[in-house]
Design a protein around this motif. Structure first.
Motif, PDB file in Angstrom:
ATOM      1  N   SER A 115      -0.699 -25.781  18.367  1.00 19.80           N
ATOM      2  CA  SER A 115       0.659 -25.812  17.839  1.00 19.80           C
ATOM      3  C   SER A 115       0.890 -24.707  16.819  1.00 19.80           C
ATOM      4  N   ALA A 118       2.230 -21.730  18.660  1.00 20.69           N
ATOM      5  CA  ALA A 118       3.361 -21.920  19.575  1.00 20.69           C
ATOM      6  C   ALA A 118       4.683 -21.897  18.812  1.00 20.69           C
ATOM      7  N   ALA A 119       5.697 -21.313  19.434  1.00 20.04           N
ATOM      8  CA  ALA A 119       7.003 -21.185  18.787  1.00 20.04           C
ATOM      9  C   ALA A 119       7.638 -22.542  18.504  1.00 20.04           C
ATOM     10  N   ASP A 120       7.347 -23.538  19.346  1.00 18.10           N
ATOM     11  CA  ASP A 120       7.947 -24.865  19.152  1.00 18.10           C
ATOM     12  C   ASP A 120       7.040 -25.817  18.383  1.00 18.10           C
ATOM     13  N   SER A 121       5.917 -25.304  17.861  1.00 11.45           N
ATOM     14  CA  SER A 121       4.984 -26.091  17.039  1.00 11.45           C
ATOM     15  C   SER A 121       4.412 -27.288  17.775  1.00 11.45           C
ATOM     16  N   ARG A 122       4.242 -27.148  19.102  1.00 10.93           N
ATOM     17  CA  ARG A 122       3.566 -28.175  19.888  1.00 10.93           C
ATOM     18  C   ARG A 122       2.301 -27.586  20.514  1.00 10.93           C
ATOM     19  N   HIS A 124       0.218 -26.753  23.659  1.00  5.51           N
ATOM     20  CA  HIS A 124       0.615 -26.501  25.047  1.00  5.51           C
ATOM     21  C   HIS A 124      -0.590 -26.553  25.991  1.00  5.51           C
ATOM     22  N   THR A 155       6.661 -35.065  21.411  1.00  2.00           N
ATOM     23  CA  THR A 155       7.032 -34.346  20.189  1.00  2.00           C
ATOM     24  C   THR A 155       5.874 -33.500  19.664  1.00  2.00           C
ATOM     25  N   ALA A 158       3.045 -30.369  24.795  1.00  2.00           N
ATOM     26  CA  ALA A 158       3.857 -29.855  25.898  1.00  2.00           C
ATOM     27  C   ALA A 158       2.961 -29.599  27.105  1.00  2.00           C
ATOM     28  N   GLY A 228       4.586 -19.462  25.465  1.00  2.00           N
ATOM     29  CA  GLY A 228       5.434 -18.800  24.481  1.00  2.00           C
ATOM     30  C   GLY A 228       4.720 -17.803  23.600  1.00  2.00           C
TER      31      GLY A 228
END
Length: 448
Positions: A115, A118-122, A124, A155, A158, A228
């Motif tokens: 995370s 990763a751009a979405d803080s998850r 992957h 949340t 991903a 990402g």
């Protein structure tokens, strides 16, 4: 942030079928008698030893084998017993393939981005399509279900689909991926290693001639896009063709990295200096390359000992020191053991301890300590958000030992794979395992 090593449990059908072309150990031991019980216990012993030493340790279940559904898709019909009998008579190599326990090597299960990067803080995940060999191509669907069952919270986690199962996007998972950073808690740079380029390649680009190059540049680039990662976070390097032809079928057979350290053989990368310079230019912390020259260790010794398929682990005390977990074969090879003592332990690098573990059952099939684990960097919150009972503690270890002792055979030959009783034993064992791990129904036979 901590790195959790999720080791694959060796399955009840662990056998030596010699299925992996280019994997020298696998081909050499094809047809020999195996010991599934010993294999599973050896893997669990390694997990327990690392857990007891303070390293975070997780467990992933094996696949459903034999994959009778795959045999039905290929035209075999009748009862399960009849399908197995006919396959043994008409296509014994197919039967061996659908009984493969290769999912134990979870370094091939998926590619993972923490995370933090990763751009979405998850976190992957992308399951590897493993399309380069039939026996491994059978794995991704179940792998995806297992990962989704454990890393369930959308949340925090991903999940991406496996890449198209075509030669152009041949993906072998984290065996060709290394994350390098000052610490697990700082932003990292991702090293993707590929063997060939599918589209628009340079006609003068060297490629192996003896064994196939499994990972493509296009697959590695697609994984980076899915997760990402931007250009400043990724480095793409070609594996040396001569290493592939020597039996280095994945990059993790010739290089291993952790934190800022990259331990590699001189013949690991086709463009060694360019690869190191790009890593240095993109990493926030200084890269610590630990280079093993050809004069110290031949490619043959590297492949037979699996020195570079060792686990390189950051000690939990925060000192920056590292532990290298090597297979017993390293101690048996004079040149390799001398390199460990003089160049690694005696060199100017963070490797302060070498631990020898017996994983012979896995080694004979072509997988060392690093093959057996999928590395997942997780925050404390993410670890608390895992579903199921998959982080190893003494209670889970005891339950898994009892489970293996109850369900596994201590002798398996290629001829035994046609035994319908083995198939029944395996289904019973796996059904019980999903209850022990509390991950729900993940196997085809459980889904109806």
């Amino acid at each position: 942030m901590r790195e959790v090593n999720f080791d694959g449990l060796v399955g009840p059908t662990h056998n030596y079928a010699g299925l992996a072309h280019g994997n020298v150990a696998s081909m050499r031991h094809g047809g020999l008698e195996s010991n599934p019980k010993e294999a599973a216990l050896q893997g669990l012993a390694k997990m327990k030893a690392l857990k007891d030493s303070g390293f975070a340790q997780g467990v992933l279940p094996p696949q459903q084998r034999p994959d009778i559904g795959a045999l039905r898709d290929l035209g075999f019909s009748g009862s399960n017993a009849q399908v197995l009998e006919r396959a043994a008579l008409d296509a014994p190599q197919l039967l061996r393939a659908v009984c493969s326990a290769s999912s134990m090597w979870t370094a091939n299960a998926a590619t993972v981005t923490p995370s933090l990067d990763a751009a979405d803080s998850r976190v992957h995940f992308t399951p590897a399509n493993l399309q380069s060999s039939f026996h491994r191509f059978l794995e991704p669907r179940t792998t995806a279900r297992v990962l989704a069952a454990i890393f369930r919270d959308e949340t925090r986690f991903a999940h991406h689909p496996a890449l198209p199962a075509t030669p152009a996007f041949s993906d072998e998972g984290a065996a060709n991926h290394t994350r390098l950073a000052a610490t697990h808690g700082e932003a990292g740079v991702h090293l993707f290693v590929y063997g060939r380029q599918a589209f628009g390649g340079d006609n003068d680009r060297k490629e192996p001639v003896r064994y196939p190059a499994r990972q493509t540049l296009e697959a590695s680039q697609a994984i980076a896009r899915q997760h990402g990662l931007n250009d400043a976070q990724a480095v793409f390097a070609q594996q040396h063709p001569e290493a592939i032809d020597a039996g280095v079928f994945h990059n993790d057979v010739i290089a291993v990295g952790n934190g800022p350290v990259l331990l590699y053989h001189e013949m690991a990368f086709l463009e060694e200096e360019r690869t190191l310079e790009e890593l240095r230019s993109k990493m926030a912390a200084p890269l610590i390359p630990v280079r093993v020259p050809l004069e110290a260790m031949s490619l043959e010794d590297a492949v037979s000992s699996y020195l570079f398929n060792s686990q390189l682990l950051s000690d939990s005390d925060g000192s920056g020191a590292m532990t290298l977990v090597v297979p017993g074969e390293c101690q048996e090879n004079e040149a390799v053991w001398r390199t460990i003592q003089d160049l690694l332990l005696g060199g100017n690098n963070p490797i302060g301890e070498v631990v020898v573990k017996d994983v012979k059952q896995s080694m004979r099939n072509g997988g060392g300590p690093a093959c057996l684990r999928l590395r997942v960097v997780l925050s404390e919150d993410e670890r608390s958000g895992l579903s199921g009972r998959v982080l190893l503690d003494d209670g889970l270890y005891g339950d898994l030992i009892a489970w293996v002792e109850k369900h596994y055979r201590d002798r398996l030959t290629p001829e035994d794979l046609a035994d319908p009783q083995l198939a029944e034993e395996t289904l019973t064992a796996l059904d019980e395992l999903t209850q022990i791990l509390a991950i729900g129904n993940v196997y085809p036979f459980q889904l109806g």
